[in-house]
Motif scaffolding. Structure first.
Motif, mmCIF file in Angstrom:
data_model
loop_
_atom_site.group_PDB
_atom_site.id
_atom_site.type_symbol
_atom_site.label_atom_id
_atom_site.label_comp_id
_atom_site.label_asym_id
_atom_site.label_seq_id
_atom_site.Cartn_x
_atom_site.Cartn_y
_atom_site.Cartn_z
ATOM 1 N N GLN A 1 6.833 -65.337 47.515
ATOM 2 C CA GLN A 1 6.046 -66.084 46.538
ATOM 3 C C GLN A 1 6.952 -67.139 45.922
ATOM 4 O O GLN A 1 7.647 -66.893 44.957
ATOM 5 C CB GLN A 1 5.468 -65.149 45.475
ATOM 6 C CG GLN A 1 4.430 -65.808 44.619
ATOM 7 C CD GLN A 1 3.456 -64.813 44.009
ATOM 8 O OE1 GLN A 1 3.511 -63.625 44.260
ATOM 9 N NE2 GLN A 1 2.559 -65.314 43.210
ATOM 10 N N SER B 1 7.363 -71.475 44.735
ATOM 11 C CA SER B 1 6.549 -72.398 43.945
ATOM 12 C C SER B 1 5.535 -73.165 44.791
ATOM 13 O O SER B 1 4.483 -73.540 44.311
ATOM 14 C CB SER B 1 7.435 -73.374 43.189
ATOM 15 O OG SER B 1 8.164 -74.170 44.101
ATOM 16 N N ASP B 2 5.837 -73.402 46.065
ATOM 17 C CA ASP B 2 4.927 -74.186 46.898
ATOM 18 C C ASP B 2 4.429 -73.457 48.141
ATOM 19 O O ASP B 2 3.693 -74.022 48.935
ATOM 20 C CB ASP B 2 5.594 -75.490 47.313
ATOM 21 C CG ASP B 2 6.829 -75.263 48.168
ATOM 22 O OD1 ASP B 2 7.357 -74.129 48.184
ATOM 23 O OD2 ASP B 2 7.275 -76.219 48.822
ATOM 24 N N GLN B 3 4.816 -72.190 48.317
ATOM 25 C CA GLN B 3 4.409 -71.448 49.510
ATOM 26 C C GLN B 3 4.307 -69.958 49.215
ATOM 27 O O GLN B 3 5.094 -69.412 48.438
ATOM 28 C CB GLN B 3 5.415 -71.666 50.636
ATOM 29 C CG GLN B 3 5.034 -70.962 51.910
ATOM 30 C CD GLN B 3 6.105 -71.064 52.984
ATOM 31 O OE1 GLN B 3 7.195 -71.576 52.736
ATOM 32 N NE2 GLN B 3 5.805 -70.569 54.145
ATOM 33 N N SER C 1 -6.166 -73.787 41.506
ATOM 34 C CA SER C 1 -5.423 -72.710 42.157
ATOM 35 C C SER C 1 -5.693 -72.662 43.656
ATOM 36 O O SER C 1 -5.620 -71.619 44.281
ATOM 37 C CB SER C 1 -5.759 -71.363 41.501
ATOM 38 O OG SER C 1 -7.139 -71.119 41.571
ATOM 39 N N LEU D 1 -5.365 -72.717 47.529
ATOM 40 C CA LEU D 1 -4.363 -72.296 48.502
ATOM 41 C C LEU D 1 -4.856 -72.734 49.878
ATOM 42 O O LEU D 1 -6.018 -72.514 50.211
ATOM 43 C CB LEU D 1 -4.211 -70.774 48.488
ATOM 44 C CG LEU D 1 -3.879 -70.152 47.130
ATOM 45 C CD1 LEU D 1 -4.161 -68.667 47.153
ATOM 46 C CD2 LEU D 1 -2.439 -70.416 46.789
ATOM 47 N N GLU E 1 -1.908 -72.209 56.137
ATOM 48 C CA GLU E 1 -1.075 -73.023 57.026
ATOM 49 C C GLU E 1 -0.776 -72.344 58.363
ATOM 50 O O GLU E 1 -0.637 -73.023 59.378
ATOM 51 C CB GLU E 1 0.246 -73.372 56.337
ATOM 52 C CG GLU E 1 0.086 -74.150 55.044
ATOM 53 C CD GLU E 1 -0.428 -75.553 55.252
ATOM 54 O OE1 GLU E 1 -0.325 -76.086 56.369
ATOM 55 O OE2 GLU E 1 -0.945 -76.128 54.275
ATOM 56 N N SER F 1 -0.002 -72.717 51.610
ATOM 57 C CA SER F 1 0.625 -73.708 50.731
ATOM 58 C C SER F 1 -0.101 -73.639 49.397
ATOM 59 O O SER F 1 -1.288 -73.355 49.325
ATOM 60 C CB SER F 1 0.561 -75.106 51.335
ATOM 61 O OG SER F 1 -0.774 -75.501 51.529
ATOM 62 N N VAL F 2 0.644 -73.878 48.335
ATOM 63 C CA VAL F 2 0.142 -73.681 46.980
ATOM 64 C C VAL F 2 -0.066 -75.028 46.296
ATOM 65 O O VAL F 2 0.837 -75.859 46.264
ATOM 66 C CB VAL F 2 1.148 -72.829 46.163
ATOM 67 C CG1 VAL F 2 0.661 -72.618 44.751
ATOM 68 C CG2 VAL F 2 1.397 -71.503 46.848
ATOM 69 N N ASN F 3 -1.262 -75.218 45.740
ATOM 70 C CA ASN F 3 -1.582 -76.434 44.995
ATOM 71 C C ASN F 3 -1.073 -76.343 43.560
ATOM 72 O O ASN F 3 -0.627 -77.315 42.992
ATOM 73 C CB ASN F 3 -3.102 -76.649 45.001
ATOM 74 C CG ASN F 3 -3.514 -77.969 44.402
ATOM 75 O OD1 ASN F 3 -2.864 -78.977 44.618
ATOM 76 N ND2 ASN F 3 -4.583 -77.964 43.651
ATOM 77 N N GLU F 4 -1.128 -75.163 42.988
ATOM 78 C CA GLU F 4 -0.738 -74.929 41.592
ATOM 79 C C GLU F 4 0.366 -73.877 41.572
ATOM 80 O O GLU F 4 0.138 -72.729 41.955
ATOM 81 C CB GLU F 4 -1.952 -74.448 40.800
ATOM 82 C CG GLU F 4 -1.678 -74.101 39.367
ATOM 83 C CD GLU F 4 -1.415 -75.312 38.496
ATOM 84 O OE1 GLU F 4 -0.679 -75.145 37.503
ATOM 85 O OE2 GLU F 4 -1.906 -76.402 38.792
ATOM 86 N N PRO F 5 1.581 -74.223 41.152
ATOM 87 C CA PRO F 5 2.708 -73.281 41.199
ATOM 88 C C PRO F 5 2.491 -71.979 40.434
ATOM 89 O O PRO F 5 3.139 -70.990 40.722
ATOM 90 C CB PRO F 5 3.861 -74.065 40.576
ATOM 91 C CG PRO F 5 3.482 -75.487 40.699
ATOM 92 C CD PRO F 5 1.982 -75.531 40.665
#
Length: 99
Positions: A17, A19-21, A53, A55, A58, A81-85
């Motif tokens: 987990q 910040s971006d993945q 939020s 996701l 990928e 991939s995460v849009n919101e950290p």
């Protein structure tokens, strides 16, 4: 063709987990899950919260092989991939696909 809102996955374990993945093991609990789909936690009914939020799926790994999709009741290791950290995934959480 499957309806987008029926595509749901349940978190079995969270392996990474950042910040971006996110990397986690999931089980498909509805529909067909495909690379490129966007997901949000199921409890978020507010469209604005769901977009924040978001996701994006990928990669799907099934038994050491990269695949483009999987369906219920199968499991897989996925990378999102995460849009919101600040998105926090928990074991048992359901994610549903969003357009």
């Amino acid at each position: 063709m499957d309806k987008m809102e029926e595509n749901r996955i349940q978190i079995v374990s969270v392996e990474l987990q950042a910040s971006d993945q996110l990397t986690c093991v999931v089980r498909c609990v509805g529909g067909v899950v495909r690379v490129g789909q966007n997901f949000a936690p199921e409890h978020q009914d507010d469209r604005e919260d769901a977009v924040r939020s978001l996701l994006t799926l990928e990669q799907i790994d099934r038994y050491g092989r990269s695949v483009e999709f999987f369906d219920a009741p199968h499991g897989a290791k996925i990378s999102l991939s995460v849009n919101e950290p600040s998105v926090d995934l928990e074991v048992g959480m359901i994610l549903h696909s969003v357009p």
